[in-house]
Design an enzyme around this catalytic site. Structure first.
Site, PDB file in Angstrom:
ATOM      1  N   ASP A  11       0.861  -1.186   0.000  1.00  0.00           N
ATOM      2  CA  ASP A  11       0.000   0.000   0.000  1.00  0.00           C
ATOM      3  C   ASP A  11       0.897   1.236   0.000  1.00  0.00           C
ATOM      4  O   ASP A  11       1.608   1.488   0.974  1.00  0.00           O
ATOM      5  CB  ASP A  11      -0.885  -0.050   1.260  1.00  0.00           C
ATOM      6  N   ILE A  12       0.861   1.983  -1.059  1.00  0.00           N
ATOM      7  CA  ILE A  12       1.788   3.124  -1.230  1.00  0.00           C
ATOM      8  C   ILE A  12       1.605   4.153  -0.122  1.00  0.00           C
ATOM      9  O   ILE A  12       2.547   4.894   0.203  1.00  0.00           O
ATOM     10  CB  ILE A  12       1.592   3.737  -2.628  1.00  0.00           C
ATOM     11  N   GLY A  33      -9.549   4.168  -6.214  1.00  0.00           N
ATOM     12  CA  GLY A  33      -8.221   3.578  -6.379  1.00  0.00           C
ATOM     13  C   GLY A  33      -7.161   4.185  -5.477  1.00  0.00           C
ATOM     14  O   GLY A  33      -7.416   4.522  -4.314  1.00  0.00           O
ATOM     15  N   ASP A  35      -5.824   7.048  -5.677  1.00  0.00           N
ATOM     16  CA  ASP A  35      -6.169   8.451  -5.379  1.00  0.00           C
ATOM     17  C   ASP A  35      -7.015   8.504  -4.104  1.00  0.00           C
ATOM     18  O   ASP A  35      -6.753   9.292  -3.188  1.00  0.00           O
ATOM     19  CB  ASP A  35      -6.941   9.009  -6.583  1.00  0.00           C
ATOM     20  N   VAL A 121      -8.440   2.014 -13.146  1.00  0.00           N
ATOM     21  CA  VAL A 121      -9.646   2.605 -13.764  1.00  0.00           C
ATOM     22  C   VAL A 121      -9.366   3.072 -15.201  1.00  0.00           C
ATOM     23  O   VAL A 121     -10.203   2.932 -16.091  1.00  0.00           O
ATOM     24  CB  VAL A 121     -10.136   3.792 -12.900  1.00  0.00           C
TER      25      VAL A 121
HETATM   26  N1  APR Z   1      -1.221   1.451  -3.139  1.00  0.00           N
HETATM   27  C1  APR Z   1      -0.603   1.144  -4.309  1.00  0.00           C
HETATM   28  N2  APR Z   1      -1.251   0.920  -5.470  1.00  0.00           N
HETATM   29  C2  APR Z   1      -2.601   0.999  -5.436  1.00  0.00           C
HETATM   30  C3  APR Z   1      -3.324   1.322  -4.260  1.00  0.00           C
HETATM   31  C4  APR Z   1      -2.575   1.548  -3.080  1.00  0.00           C
HETATM   32  N3  APR Z   1      -3.161   1.854  -1.911  1.00  0.00           N
HETATM   33  N4  APR Z   1      -4.662   1.325  -4.569  1.00  0.00           N
HETATM   34  C5  APR Z   1      -4.751   1.007  -5.878  1.00  0.00           C
HETATM   35  N5  APR Z   1      -3.529   0.801  -6.402  1.00  0.00           N
HETATM   36  C6  APR Z   1      -3.157   0.429  -7.777  1.00  0.00           C
HETATM   37  C7  APR Z   1      -4.212  -0.245  -8.616  1.00  0.00           C
HETATM   38  O1  APR Z   1      -4.308  -1.622  -8.298  1.00  0.00           O
HETATM   39  C8  APR Z   1      -3.660  -0.005 -10.010  1.00  0.00           C
HETATM   40  O2  APR Z   1      -2.703  -0.994 -10.344  1.00  0.00           O
HETATM   41  O3  APR Z   1      -2.862   1.619  -8.481  1.00  0.00           O
HETATM   42  C9  APR Z   1      -2.929   1.345  -9.872  1.00  0.00           C
HETATM   43  C10 APR Z   1      -3.622   2.512 -10.554  1.00  0.00           C
HETATM   44  O4  APR Z   1      -5.017   2.304 -10.520  1.00  0.00           O
HETATM   45  P1  APR Z   1      -6.051   3.521 -10.214  1.00  0.00           P
HETATM   46  O5  APR Z   1      -5.901   3.930  -8.800  1.00  0.00           O
HETATM   47  O6  APR Z   1      -7.397   3.068 -10.699  1.00  0.00           O
HETATM   48  O7  APR Z   1      -5.513   4.720 -11.104  1.00  0.00           O
HETATM   49  P2  APR Z   1      -5.665   4.977 -12.680  1.00  0.00           P
HETATM   50  O8  APR Z   1      -5.853   3.732 -13.452  1.00  0.00           O
HETATM   51  O9  APR Z   1      -4.514   5.885 -13.022  1.00  0.00           O
HETATM   52  O10 APR Z   1      -7.040   5.791 -12.781  1.00  0.00           O
HETATM   53  C11 APR Z   1      -7.082   7.099 -12.234  1.00  0.00           C
HETATM   54  O11 APR Z   1      -8.996   6.579 -10.923  1.00  0.00           O
HETATM   55  O12 APR Z   1      -9.168   6.751  -8.669  1.00  0.00           O
HETATM   56  C12 APR Z   1      -9.442   7.399  -9.843  1.00  0.00           C
HETATM   57  O13 APR Z   1      -9.318   9.707  -9.258  1.00  0.00           O
HETATM   58  C13 APR Z   1      -8.672   8.679  -9.971  1.00  0.00           C
HETATM   59  O14 APR Z   1      -9.948   9.366 -11.860  1.00  0.00           O
HETATM   60  C14 APR Z   1      -8.687   8.850 -11.459  1.00  0.00           C
HETATM   61  C15 APR Z   1      -8.523   7.435 -11.971  1.00  0.00           C
END
Ligand code: APR
Length: 170
Positions: A11-12, A33, A35, A121
């Site tokens: 978890d980042i 996600g 974010d 996403v």
């Molecule tokens: N720590 C590390 N990696 C994570 C975490 C976490 N806590 N939560 C999710 N991830 C990973 C996901 O499994 C994926 O591999 O981060 C990667 C990016 O996925 P998303 O969070 O869906 O980001 P993205 O694909 O860039 O889409 C961005 O999603 O959450 C919304 O506001 C955001 O509209 C934006 C879109």
């Protein structure tokens, strides 16, 4: 693989680094996600601060304090939504990494952690995204001796395997 570059699973929001990178959207006002996880962990001051930034175009990056995160800073970047690959997605994803590294250099950051930008996403094919991540991290580490540690953070083992495969192939 370069010891200054590591693939980790976790978890980042828990990482004690100079900056974690957030895969944000152009509003910078949070989402799901990673974010959502970063905003939840950083606390409400992050959203209040982000409201003053006026958003962020795809491919660019903005730096904020980490607030309640263990990380000192958050670098918010907006990855491309995948539309098949012929609408500039590779160039935009490349720009995300380059702009995050530019901000890290400008702020003298020594350690940086990236999630798999656009691989959730936004639907970017993971293998192609991992190749871009690997290439840009390698170049940034070569260009910036002040950068001591770059972590590519997978949220699960399957993404870690994709990143490790990209590391081995390049
Ligand atoms: N720590 C590390 N990696 C994570 C975490 C976490 N806590 N939560 C999710 N991830 C990973 C996901 O499994 C994926 O591999 O981060 C990667 C990016 O996925 P998303 O969070 O869906 O980001 P993205 O694909 O860039 O889409 C961005 O999603 O959450 C919304 O506001 C955001 O509209 C934006 C879109």
């Amino acid at each position: 693989m370069n010891p200054r570059l590591q693939v980790v699973v976790g978890d980042i929001t828990q990482l004690h680094v100079d900056a974690v990178v957030n895969a944000a959207n152009e509003s910078l006002l949070g989402g799901g996600g990673v974010d959502g996880a970063i905003h939840r962990a950083a606390g409400p001051e992050l959203l209040a601060h982000c409201r003053t930034l006026g958003g962020c175009p795809t491919g660019e990056a903005r730096i904020t304090p980490g607030f309640r995160l263990p990380a000192r800073h958050i670098i918010h970047t907006v990855g491309p939504v995948w539309h098949g690959g012929d609408r500039g997605e590779p160039q935009r994803l490349t720009a995300c990494y380059r702009n995050c590294f530019r901000l890290a250099r400008e702020h003298g950051l020594r350690s940086l952690a990236f999630p798999a930008i656009s691989c959730g996403v936004y639907g970017y094919p993971r293998e192609a995204a991992a190749r871009i991540a690997m290439a840009e991290c390698r170049q940034a580490l070569a260009d910036n001796p002040g950068l001591e540690q770059v972590l590519l953070v997978a949220f699960d083992e399957s993404m870690a395997a994709v990143l490790r495969q990209a590391a081995a192939a390049s």
